[in-house]
Scaffold this active site. Structure first.
Site, PDB file in Angstrom:
ATOM      1  N   ASN A   9      38.326  15.705  20.266  1.00  0.00           N
ATOM      2  CA  ASN A   9      38.850  17.053  20.577  1.00  0.00           C
ATOM      3  C   ASN A   9      37.984  18.268  19.590  1.00  0.00           C
ATOM      4  OD1 ASN A   9      40.169  19.311  21.289  1.00  0.00           O
ATOM      5  ND2 ASN A   9      42.047  18.547  20.624  1.00  0.00           N
ATOM      6  N   LYS A  11      38.118  21.318  19.876  1.00  0.00           N
ATOM      7  CA  LYS A  11      38.937  22.638  19.937  1.00  0.00           C
ATOM      8  C   LYS A  11      38.141  23.734  20.245  1.00  0.00           C
ATOM      9  CE  LYS A  11      42.434  20.058  17.417  1.00  0.00           C
ATOM     10  NZ  LYS A  11      43.565  19.888  16.345  1.00  0.00           N
ATOM     11  N   HIS A  95      48.635  19.340  24.747  1.00  0.00           N
ATOM     12  CA  HIS A  95      48.174  19.262  23.503  1.00  0.00           C
ATOM     13  C   HIS A  95      49.129  20.409  22.793  1.00  0.00           C
ATOM     14  CE1 HIS A  95      46.147  19.736  19.766  1.00  0.00           C
ATOM     15  NE2 HIS A  95      45.571  18.649  19.896  1.00  0.00           N
ATOM     16  N   GLU A  97      48.772  22.361  20.345  1.00  0.00           N
ATOM     17  CA  GLU A  97      48.343  23.549  20.073  1.00  0.00           C
ATOM     18  C   GLU A  97      48.473  24.505  21.310  1.00  0.00           C
ATOM     19  OE1 GLU A  97      44.575  22.579  18.509  1.00  0.00           O
ATOM     20  OE2 GLU A  97      45.507  21.831  16.646  1.00  0.00           O
ATOM     21  N   GLU A 167      50.516  12.233  19.487  1.00  0.00           N
ATOM     22  CA  GLU A 167      50.242  13.226  18.118  1.00  0.00           C
ATOM     23  C   GLU A 167      51.225  13.883  17.396  1.00  0.00           C
ATOM     24  OE1 GLU A 167      45.721  14.400  18.802  1.00  0.00           O
ATOM     25  OE2 GLU A 167      47.043  15.854  19.896  1.00  0.00           O
ATOM     26  N   GLY A 173      45.422  18.303  11.738  1.00  0.00           N
ATOM     27  CA  GLY A 173      44.654  19.146  10.884  1.00  0.00           C
ATOM     28  C   GLY A 173      45.552  19.226   9.573  1.00  0.00           C
ATOM     29  N   SER A 213      44.956  13.611  12.057  1.00  0.00           N
ATOM     30  CA  SER A 213      44.346  13.538  10.809  1.00  0.00           C
ATOM     31  C   SER A 213      43.753  12.056  11.141  1.00  0.00           C
ATOM     32  CB  SER A 213      45.018  13.800   9.528  1.00  0.00           C
ATOM     33  OG  SER A 213      45.357  15.183   9.673  1.00  0.00           O
TER      34      SER A 213
HETATM   35  P1  PGA Z   1      43.074  16.310  13.598  1.00  0.00           P
HETATM   36  O1  PGA Z   1      43.386  16.834  15.446  1.00  0.00           O
HETATM   37  O2  PGA Z   1      42.148  14.996  13.784  1.00  0.00           O
HETATM   38  O3  PGA Z   1      42.143  17.431  13.358  1.00  0.00           O
HETATM   39  O4  PGA Z   1      44.290  16.147  12.850  1.00  0.00           O
HETATM   40  C1  PGA Z   1      43.820  16.108  16.345  1.00  0.00           C
HETATM   41  C2  PGA Z   1      44.010  16.639  17.550  1.00  0.00           C
HETATM   42  O5  PGA Z   1      44.704  17.859  17.464  1.00  0.00           O
HETATM   43  O6  PGA Z   1      43.913  16.105  18.485  1.00  0.00           O
END
Ligand code: PGA
Length: 251
Positions: A9, A11, A95, A97, A167, A173, A213
């Site tokens: 992803n 983003k 997601h 976010e 998640e 992140g 992460s």
């Molecule tokens: P990350 O993001 O691996 O940077 O923690 C995962 C995601 O948001 O899908």
């Protein structure tokens, strides 16, 4: 058998040149990685060029979101038939976010899920608890509600073309991964909920990805868990070498 799925992803990262350079590099690196399904979800504007650049490589391309109407006066939105027409295969739905910054709710997740299915895209429905919810002991209840509301109306047959991504919001992140045992516990309860909703056959076939992460140094122990069928990778998917290491996980 559930084929492992490693999804990147991106983003809101990368320029056009960076996206294309990455695609060439990744295609060379993973040409022999046939037992794992590989997916990249870039920003909408790069879907079409990446589909073309990755043709024949086995790396699939998906969207980070999908609108619920097919067409109409919805300025700024992108529909499933549009995504399908440029070669997208998957769409992330809900997601965290999107939930956190763009008012995504379980109801809109549900509408996007059906739009994706109708348009021939595989939806990856994202669920997960916040730190506050985890600390209050509400993880299982929160995730179950997200699933029951988000997947409302889906039948067992449609459920076969579904991917779920767990998640935990506090792990995205932040460099703070759920331990493999913690993740497995939630994945197991997700599979139980899917079993209650769609029956044991469907639930044993639905892939459940872990996200938050995921890196080269923790992917092996996560993938060793019986109910973790793949990873949704943010930060570590932006670099071809680190994404390759994740794709080459060892169980
Ligand atoms: P990350 O993001 O691996 O940077 O923690 C995962 C995601 O948001 O899908």
């Amino acid at each position: 058998m559930r084929v492992p799925l490693i999804a990147g992803n991106w983003k809101m990262f990368k320029t056009s040149d960076e996206a294309l350079a990455f695609a060439g590099d990744l295609a060379r690196r993973v040409a022999d990685a046939e037992s794992t399904e590989i997916l990249l979800c870039p920003a909408f504007v790069y879907i079409s060029p990446l589909v073309q650049a990755l043709r024949g490589s086995g790396v699939k391309v998906g969207a980070q979101n999908v609108f619920w109407e097919d067409s109409g006066a919805f300025t700024g939105e992108v529909s499933a038939p549009m995504l399908k027409s440029v070669g997208a295969r998957y769409a992330l739905v809900g997601h965290s976010e999107r939930r956190q910054y763009f008012h995504e709710t379980d109801e809109t997740v549900n509408r996007r899920l059906f739009a994706a299915l109708k348009g021939g895209l595989v939806p990856i429905v994202c669920v997960g608890e916040t730190l506050e919810e985890r600390e209050a002991g509400k993880t299982a209840a929160v995730v179950e509600t997200q699933l029951r509301q988000g997947l409302k109306g889906l039948d067992s047959n449609q459920a076969l073309s579904l991917v779920v991504a767990y998640e935990p919001v506090w792990a995205i992140g932040t460099g703070r991964t759920a331990t493999p045992e913690l993740a497995q516990e939630v994945h197991r309860s997700i599979r139980t909920t899917l079993g209650n909703l769609f029956g044991p056959d469907a639930s044993s076939q639905i892939r459940i990805l872990y996200g938050g992460s995921v890196k080269g140094d923790n992917v092996d122990s996560l993938m060793a868990q019986p109910d973790i069928d793949g990873a949704l990778v943010g930060g570590a998917s932006l670099d071809a070498a680190s994404f390759e290491r994740i794709i080459r996980f060892k169980r």
